[in-house]
Design a protein around this motif. Structure first.
Motif, PDB file in Angstrom:
ATOM      1  N   LYS A 164       0.843  -1.197   0.000  1.00 60.44           N
ATOM      2  CA  LYS A 164       0.000   0.000   0.000  1.00 60.44           C
ATOM      3  C   LYS A 164       0.880   1.249   0.000  1.00 60.44           C
ATOM      4  N   ARG A 165       0.400   2.262  -0.739  1.00 62.78           N
ATOM      5  CA  ARG A 165       1.236   3.440  -0.965  1.00 62.78           C
ATOM      6  C   ARG A 165       1.279   4.386   0.239  1.00 62.78           C
ATOM      7  N   TRP A 166       0.161   4.593   0.907  1.00 61.67           N
ATOM      8  CA  TRP A 166       0.081   5.646   1.924  1.00 61.67           C
ATOM      9  C   TRP A 166       0.139   5.081   3.341  1.00 61.67           C
ATOM     10  N   ARG A 167       0.936   5.715   4.173  1.00 57.66           N
ATOM     11  CA  ARG A 167       1.067   5.307   5.571  1.00 57.66           C
ATOM     12  C   ARG A 167       0.725   6.481   6.478  1.00 57.66           C
ATOM     13  N   VAL A 168      -0.181   6.224   7.420  1.00 56.02           N
ATOM     14  CA  VAL A 168      -0.487   7.219   8.456  1.00 56.02           C
ATOM     15  C   VAL A 168       0.235   6.756   9.720  1.00 56.02           C
ATOM     16  N   ARG A 169       1.015   7.626  10.320  1.00 60.05           N
ATOM     17  CA  ARG A 169       1.754   7.248  11.530  1.00 60.05           C
ATOM     18  C   ARG A 169       1.599   8.306  12.618  1.00 60.05           C
ATOM     19  N   PHE A 181      -8.755   9.091   7.583  1.00 57.91           N
ATOM     20  CA  PHE A 181      -8.371   8.429   8.825  1.00 57.91           C
ATOM     21  C   PHE A 181      -7.569   9.374   9.713  1.00 57.91           C
ATOM     22  N   ALA A 182      -6.616  10.108   9.119  1.00 57.32           N
ATOM     23  CA  ALA A 182      -5.770  11.028   9.883  1.00 57.32           C
ATOM     24  C   ALA A 182      -6.603  12.131  10.523  1.00 57.32           C
ATOM     25  N   ALA A 183      -7.574  12.668   9.766  1.00 55.77           N
ATOM     26  CA  ALA A 183      -8.425  13.738  10.288  1.00 55.77           C
ATOM     27  C   ALA A 183      -9.255  13.233  11.470  1.00 55.77           C
TER      28      ALA A 183
END
Length: 444
Positions: free
Chosen positions: A52-57, A83-85
């Motif tokens: 998967k391209r995008w990672r939220v950390r 998800f980040a919001a």
């Protein structure tokens, strides 16, 4: 918790620090196959096109106070941003929940919860461990937190009430319907306590066990045995006959003072003030995690002073004559403390059988109930009885013995009526005061 960051795992800055061009990013976004997109090699990361391209950390502080990074992967940027919001909003509002928390095994959460129980007595912790081992883990131990729902919990409670539940019982014992009070302890104290621990650690949002309904524990007259004084005397005499005089005294003390058996057995000579007719209940025998007896604080954690009836004073004076202040009042033949388990087998059970009362539900705790019934019948109020018995609250005393207080509604109504009539009489007397003489002259 630090701010939430979104990383592009496929693209990177070039060696000279130049970020990917808009054209390269647009080409990658529109391509079905990332390896066919017109993206120069200098901007491709080592993970380009893989996973998967995008990672939220983001960072969290774990149970040991260590900052650890958490992350979640997404195929689409829009999903990652959403998800980040939501994550940042939960943090601001204090509603943050570990996205992976629901995957924790209940058995592991239970172990973590047990480690926090440093503020309870060993005997209480032993009960928690037993209820967890026998009734809770067989049902929930291998489930993840997110799999535990209110509906499933409610069905489990029904099973506990009718005897249909998995359990790890000793020997060949089979599950049987559990008492309402036992179910409440299992579900609302232990199970709910573990799930509260999960909520506190942000592993789940709320505790489904708190909303579950459990059978109401009613205390009925036929649930408790109350002895007449002549029956207590017969038991005391039987105990002295199969044992020693001190065994008969212990029976009388329990029924006339109302202490718990292990509070009485922990009494030392220095705890008695026979001139005032009182005893200081400051310790009790309890079992530690190894199952051995040790001295601890009374059940509600507080010492109390109890009243001793006059007829027991000379008996107690004879019992402690010549003793040191740290000797036990009720002593074993060799002078040490009496073990309540041994006493039940050696004295109590034999005394009960000698009187043919083995099928009448009489227990040592019946002596405490007997004290309460005698005290109430002779005018004891709720607060006085609460203090004598060592209940944590007056509500507990009422819940246990409410049915024993006589119905005095007629007396109350009569007393209120008398107060009202007295007020009306006084008011009437004030309105009938003689008129001023000048008023009579004017009237003439």
């Amino acid at each position: 918790m630090a701010r939430v960051i979104i990383d592009d795992r496929w693209l990177k800055d070039s060696a000279d620090g130049t970020p990917p061009s808009t054209a390269a990013a647009r080409a990658l976004a529109s391509a079905r196959d990332p390896f066919k997109a017109k993206v120069p090699e200098k901007w491709r990361s080592s993970r380009y096109g893989v996973g998967k391209r995008w990672r939220v950390r983001w960072l969290v502080i774990d149970d040991e106070g260590v900052r650890r990074q958490k992350s979640k992967m997404f195929d689409l940027l829009t999903d990652a941003e959403e998800f980040a919001a939501a994550l940042e909003d939960d943090v601001r509002r204090g509603r943050y929940i570990d996205p992976d928390g629901g995957d924790k095994l209940f058995s592991k959460v239970a172990e973590s919860w047990e480690e926090t129980k440093i503020d309870v007595k060993d005997s209480t912790l032993l009960r928690y461990k037993r209820e967890l081992r026998v009734y809770i883990l067989p049902m929930w131990g291998k489930k993840m937190l997110r799999e535990i729902t209110r509906g499933d919990l409610q069905r489990w409670v029904k099973g506990l009430a009718v005897g249909n539940y998995p359990a790890k019982l000793p020997g060949k014992r089979q599950p049987k319907p559990l008492a309402a009070r036992t179910i409440r302890n299992i579900v609302k104290v232990v199970m709910a306590g573990i799930l509260d621990h999960a909520v506190e650690n942000k592993w789940i949002l709320d505790n489904p066990a708190r909303a579950v309904k459990v059978p109401k524990a009613f205390v009925k007259d036929d649930d408790m045995v109350f002895l007449a004084i002549k029956e207590v005397e017969a038991l005391a005499n039987a105990a002295a006959s199969v044992g020693r005089d001190v065994d008969g005294l212990l029976v009388r003390f329990q029924a006339a003072v109302g202490t718990r058996i292990n509070e009485a057995l922990a009494l030392q000579v220095q705890d008695l003030n026979l001139k005032k007719g009182t005893a200081r209940i400051r310790r009790t025998w309890t079992r530690n995690l190894d199952g051995k007896m040790e001295l601890g604080t009374p059940k509600n954690g507080e010492a109390r002073t109890v009243a001793i009836p006059d007829f027991l004073i000379p008996l107690l004076e004879q019992q402690i004559a010549g003793c040191a202040k740290d000797d036990y009042v009720f002593r074993a033949p060799r002078g040490g403390a009496i073990d309540d388990g041994n006493w039940r087998t050696r004295v109590w059970t034999k005394a009960i059988k000698a009187l043919g009362m083995e099928d009448e539900g009489v227990t040592i705790h019946s002596l405490r109930h007997t004290y309460a019934s005698i005290a109430i019948a002779n005018g004891a109020d709720v607060k006085t009885l609460q203090k004598q018995l060592g209940h944590a609250t007056a509500t507990m005393t009422l819940d246990t013995y409410a049915a024993l207080w006589p119905d005095r509604l007629d007396n109350v109504a009569h007393a209120v009526s008398q107060a009202w009539e007295s007020h009306k009489t006084k008011a009437k007397d004030k309105t009938e005061v003689k008129k001023d003489p000048k008023e009579y002259e004017q009237a003439a």
